[in-house]
Enzyme design. Structure first.
Site, PDB file in Angstrom:
ATOM      1  CE  LYS A 208     -10.007  24.996 -38.027  1.00  0.00           C
ATOM      2  NZ  LYS A 208      -8.844  25.072 -38.919  1.00  0.00           N
ATOM      3  CG  ASP A 240      -8.104  24.429 -42.352  1.00  0.00           C
ATOM      4  OD1 ASP A 240      -8.374  23.221 -42.191  1.00  0.00           O
ATOM      5  OD2 ASP A 240      -7.265  25.031 -41.647  1.00  0.00           O
TER       6      ASP A 240
END
Ligand code: IPM
Ligand code: MG
Length: 378
Positions: A208, A240
């Site tokens: 991330k 994600d």
């Protein structure tokens, strides 16, 4: 070969699935002429009930004196209200750490007979064969400071308040730290590179980095190693997006290397591609003694009813033969036995959505017996 194994049955369905895995293990031993000695030890809730702690020193010693460890599952509602250090989960995290196993290998591949068991369309899961390489002894699971703090805690004095033991019921904030060192990232990415070389030579490093510094370092270090390995194709993905890609187009992945927390989450998601988390084995390696465990939990709702799917535990034994003992024929024999039992239409409850012609529902130990027959007849 003489092999000494420690079995940590644990809680819930753990004892049931490890019993079936043991039967399959001994069948392989007989079939290939290996002497397999086993000893068992307490962990998790079982250890809490017997001795008041989730990971007795005796258990660590027993594991350290063996060639490999097979763990069932830990945890259950009975111990959920315990303070963090006295939860069964801390026994599992503790044994991974004590044995130094910094890499968790979680493969997900589709068994032909189970194509229909996935919630995804058959054309989406066609050709899925991926391996998640999850960092296992670092990151937010172990980072400090961590804890609960009272009302006075602000960013400025969190460190001080972290030293005070505050229970969750009195806390105003709860906090954890995601932290990775260059060394920790290098060793897990190197392990992923080695594994990719025995597969399709593709690695997707997941982080991330658009938000977290620990992920920026992760990406920087992974990219530096990638540049030294022209034979392996590297890609980088935010977690994600990876979660989305895993259901949109899972066949694009070969090896996924990622942090402890992201690997925990993505491996549950990957498990469902196969139809049931009851199918997913795993290996914790890199330390002194490797530990093998099914990815699924202790499933307290079906514990003690002979309903669990023992195949993830049995396939974890196959991983043990493959990765630790380098006995590929033994590993393949086990996997083939599982494949043929599935092809013959036998399913535990988790793999059945409704009754289908040609499919027979079996219990946990019948499934184990059928795998053993498959091994002995092969
Ligand atoms: C897993 C489990 C464990 C983890 C829990 C039970 C501590 O979810 O093995 O994936 O988070 O590692
Ligand atoms: Mg998990």
């Amino acid at each position: 070969m003489k092999l000494t194994l420690t079995i940590l049955p644990g809680d819930g369905i753990g004892p049931e699935v490890t019993a079936e895995a043991l039967k399959a293990l001994q069948a392989i031993g007989q079939r290939f002429g290996h002497l397999i000695e086993t000893q068992s030890a307490l962990i998790g809730g079982a250890a809490l009930d017997a001795l008041g702690i989730p990971l007795p020193d005796e258990t660590i010693k027993t594991c350290e004196n063996s060639d490999a460890v097979l763990l069932g599952a830990i945890g259950g509602p009975r111990w959920d209200r315990n303070p963090p250090a006295l939860k069964p989960e801390s026994g599992l995290l503790g044994i991974r750490k004590a044995l130094g196993n910094y890499a968790n290998l979680r493969p997900a591949r589709i068994f032909t007979a189970l194509k229909g068991a996935s919630t995804l369309k058959p054309e989406v899961i066609e050709g899925v064969d991926l391996l998640i390489v999850r960092e296992l002894t670092g990151g937010i699971y172990f980072g400090k400071p961590r804890g609960f703090a009272g009302g006075g805690a602000t960013d400025g004095n969190l460190h001080d308040s972290a030293h005070k033991v505050i229970e969750v019921k009195d806390a105003v904030v709860g906090f954890n730290t995601e932290i990775y060192s260059v060394g920790e990232i290098e060793r897990i990415v190197r392990m992923a590179i080695e594994l990719a070389r025995s597969r399709r030579r593709r690695i997707c490093s997941v982080d991330k980095a658009n938000v977290l510094e620990s992920s920026q370092l992760w990406r920087h270090v992974a990219a530096r190693l990638a540049a030294t390995c022209p034979d392996v194709q590297f890609t980088f993905m935010y977690v994600d997006n990876c979660a989305m890609q895993l259901v949109a187009n899972p066949a694009q992945f070969d090896v996924i290397v990622t942090s402890n927390l992201f690997g925990d989450i993505l491996s549950d998601e990957a498990a469902m591609l196969t139809g049931s988390i009851g199918m997913l084995p795993s290996a914790c390696v890199g330390g002194r003694v490797p530990l093998f465990e099914p990815v699924h939990g202790s499933a307290p709702d079906i514990a003690g009813q002979n309903l669990a799917n023992p195949l993830a535990a049995i396939l974890s034994v196959a991983m043990m033969f493959q990765y630790t003992f380098h006995l590929s024929e033994e590993a393949r024999t086990l996997e083939r036995a599982v494949e043929s039992v599935l092809a013959e239409g036998f399913r535990t409850r988790d793999l059945l959505s409704s009754s289908v012609p040609g499919i027979t529902r079996v219990s946990c130990n019948e499934m184990g017996d059928r795998v053993v027959n498959g091994i002995m007849q092969s």
